[in-house]
Write an enzyme that holds these catalytic residues in place. Structure first.
Site, PDB file in Angstrom:
ATOM      1  N   SER A 153       0.850  -1.198   0.000  1.00  0.00           N
ATOM      2  CA  SER A 153       0.000   0.000   0.000  1.00  0.00           C
ATOM      3  C   SER A 153       0.886   1.248   0.000  1.00  0.00           C
ATOM      4  CB  SER A 153      -0.945  -0.037   1.200  1.00  0.00           C
ATOM      5  OG  SER A 153      -1.997   0.875   1.053  1.00  0.00           O
ATOM      6  N   ARG A 223     -11.608   6.242   9.856  1.00  0.00           N
ATOM      7  CA  ARG A 223     -11.051   4.892   9.879  1.00  0.00           C
ATOM      8  C   ARG A 223     -12.079   3.867   9.395  1.00  0.00           C
ATOM      9  NH1 ARG A 223      -6.908   1.309   9.441  1.00  0.00           N
ATOM     10  NH2 ARG A 223      -7.062  -0.391  10.926  1.00  0.00           N
ATOM     11  N   ASP A 319      -8.253  -7.087  -4.815  1.00  0.00           N
ATOM     12  CA  ASP A 319      -7.924  -5.747  -4.326  1.00  0.00           C
ATOM     13  C   ASP A 319      -8.510  -4.711  -5.282  1.00  0.00           C
ATOM     14  OD1 ASP A 319      -6.802  -3.384  -3.420  1.00  0.00           O
ATOM     15  OD2 ASP A 319      -4.759  -4.142  -3.360  1.00  0.00           O
ATOM     16  N   HIS A 352      -7.522  -5.880  -0.339  1.00  0.00           N
ATOM     17  CA  HIS A 352      -6.269  -5.140  -0.195  1.00  0.00           C
ATOM     18  C   HIS A 352      -5.481  -5.584   1.036  1.00  0.00           C
ATOM     19  CE1 HIS A 352      -3.461  -1.856  -0.665  1.00  0.00           C
ATOM     20  NE2 HIS A 352      -3.746  -1.384   0.535  1.00  0.00           N
ATOM     21  N   ASP A 353      -6.186  -5.919   2.109  1.00  0.00           N
ATOM     22  CA  ASP A 353      -5.533  -6.292   3.359  1.00  0.00           C
ATOM     23  C   ASP A 353      -4.790  -7.621   3.291  1.00  0.00           C
ATOM     24  OD1 ASP A 353      -5.732  -4.215   5.097  1.00  0.00           O
ATOM     25  OD2 ASP A 353      -7.311  -5.071   6.341  1.00  0.00           O
TER      26      ASP A 353
END
Length: 382
Positions: A153, A223, A319, A352-353
């Site tokens: 990222s 967040r 992602d 993405h994580d």
């Protein structure tokens, strides 16, 4: 030989003491405090050092207990004896970025000109500035060339910036789930988060450090919104579906009826304990400004012309924040620049994580690349 015990905790050093460090915004900064952690042993010729670059909400505690949350480091699965970033072989350095809030100089630190926290008087910083400060740390450690740089990222952005700005200082580079420029969609998500922070009455124009209240509500919402982008629809469905949270029927109100709502609220509440709201504004802005294409005359290949650095680019099939197509653009530019590059798209529904999770194919890919690079560099097991 310098010996650093694994999980040694955070260290810090003051950089740019004798000469101010220039910033891309046109000003400069001096006496930069850089917080970092080291793991493993630096070999005699200092050729086994790996710089780990963290993502937006990460920190230097990549494989150490986070002092505020008490949780394991965010890349504990990757760093350690016998792991992918093997501390029996490599010397790992992980630093908190410029503008951060875990020990490296940022908005919450004291402005020497006023004697008060910088707040919004802190200069706007870029990914280039973060890397420039890391290069000063490299000089301080006496490491002429990183064996490898790795990050996902925003960490991947730093890796690309390093390889472009300091190709002679990095033997190999592993950018994961990133892009060479921030997309309009991602800039839009960041703006939503920043507006959530700035709309919180407790933000007080960024001057909340001496106040009893902090903009925790706005930062928590930022967040929550960002965390949704880190997951895939498949991952959300698999983890939560439409399952209710601690109840067997709808309440017909605005409490957290669904598990996914409860999960996001948990993520938001826990985040505000360890992160500074102004740092969130500054670091998201740095990501927005990142654009290696524009910086090199509209050609990404120009950023890597005649580079000696070896590359391994990794993306994830699910992602949608930094899709494979954007990672392929990096690969195509590297090929056009005649760089040594390999590329793997990892099939996963984790979104993405995935770079932070147990992703065996990613582990295998990176481990193989590091082994090949170590052989090419002639690293020994000393």
């Amino acid at each position: 030989m310098s010996v650093y015990p694994p999980h040694s905790g955070s260290q810090s050093v003051i950089l740019a003491e004798d000469k101010a460090m220039p910033l891309d915004c046109g000003t400069s900064i001096r006496d930069v405090k850089m917080a970092y952690c080291t793991y493993g042993t630096l070999n005699a010729d200092k050729s086994n050092a790996i710089l780990v670059c963290h993502a937006l909400t990460g920190d230097q505690f990549a494989a150490s207990k986070q002092p505020i949350t008490g949780k394991n480091g965010w890349w504990d699965q990757m760093i350690g004896p016998g792991k992918v970033l093997d501390t029996d072989k490599y010397f790992i350095v992980s630093s908190n970025v410029l503008g951060g809030c875990m020990g490296t100089t940022g908005p919450k630190d004291i402005n020497p000109e006023t004697g008060s926290p910088y707040g919004l008087n802190f200069p706007i910083i870029t990914i280039g500035d973060m890397v420039r400060a890391q290069a000063l740390l490299q000089d301080y450690l006496g490491i002429d060339s990183w064996f490898s740089l790795i990050g996902g990222s925003m960490g991947g952005m730093q890796v690309l910036q390093w390889a472009s700005a300091y190709p002679e200082r990095c033997f190999s580079a592993i950018p994961i789930a990133c892009a060479a420029r921030h997309s309009a969609q991602n800039i839009a998500f960041h703006e939503v988060g920043r507006q959530a922070v700035m709309a919180d009455p407790s933000w007080q124009g960024g001057d909340y450090y001496d106040s009893e209240t902090k903009p925790t509500a706005g930062l928590a919402v930022a967040r929550m919104a960002a965390h949704v982008t880190y997951l895939s629809e498949a991952a959300l469905h698999r983890k939560f579906g439409r399952n209710l949270q601690d109840r067997d029927r709808l309440t017909y109100g605005f409490d957290a009826d669904f598990q996914v709502e409860s999960y996001l609220r948990y993520q938001g509440i826990n985040f505000v304990d360890r992160f500074d709201a102004n740092s969130y504004l500054y670091i998201t802005r740095a990501m927005d400004y990142f654009d290696l294409v524009e910086d090199h005359g509209g050609s990404l290949a120009n950023a890597f012309q005649k580079t000696p650095t070896r590359f391994c680019v990794v993306s994830f099939s699910s992602d949608w924040l930094f899709p494979t197509s954007e990672n392929r653009e990096i690969v195509h530019a590297l090929i056009a620049a005649a760089a040594n590059v390999s590329f793997v798209e990892v099939e996963t529904d984790k979104g993405h994580d995935a770079f932070l999770l147990d992703t065996p194919e990613m582990f295998k890919t990176i481990q193989g690349f590091l082994q090949s690079s170590a052989k090419s560099r002639g690293l020994t097991d000393e």
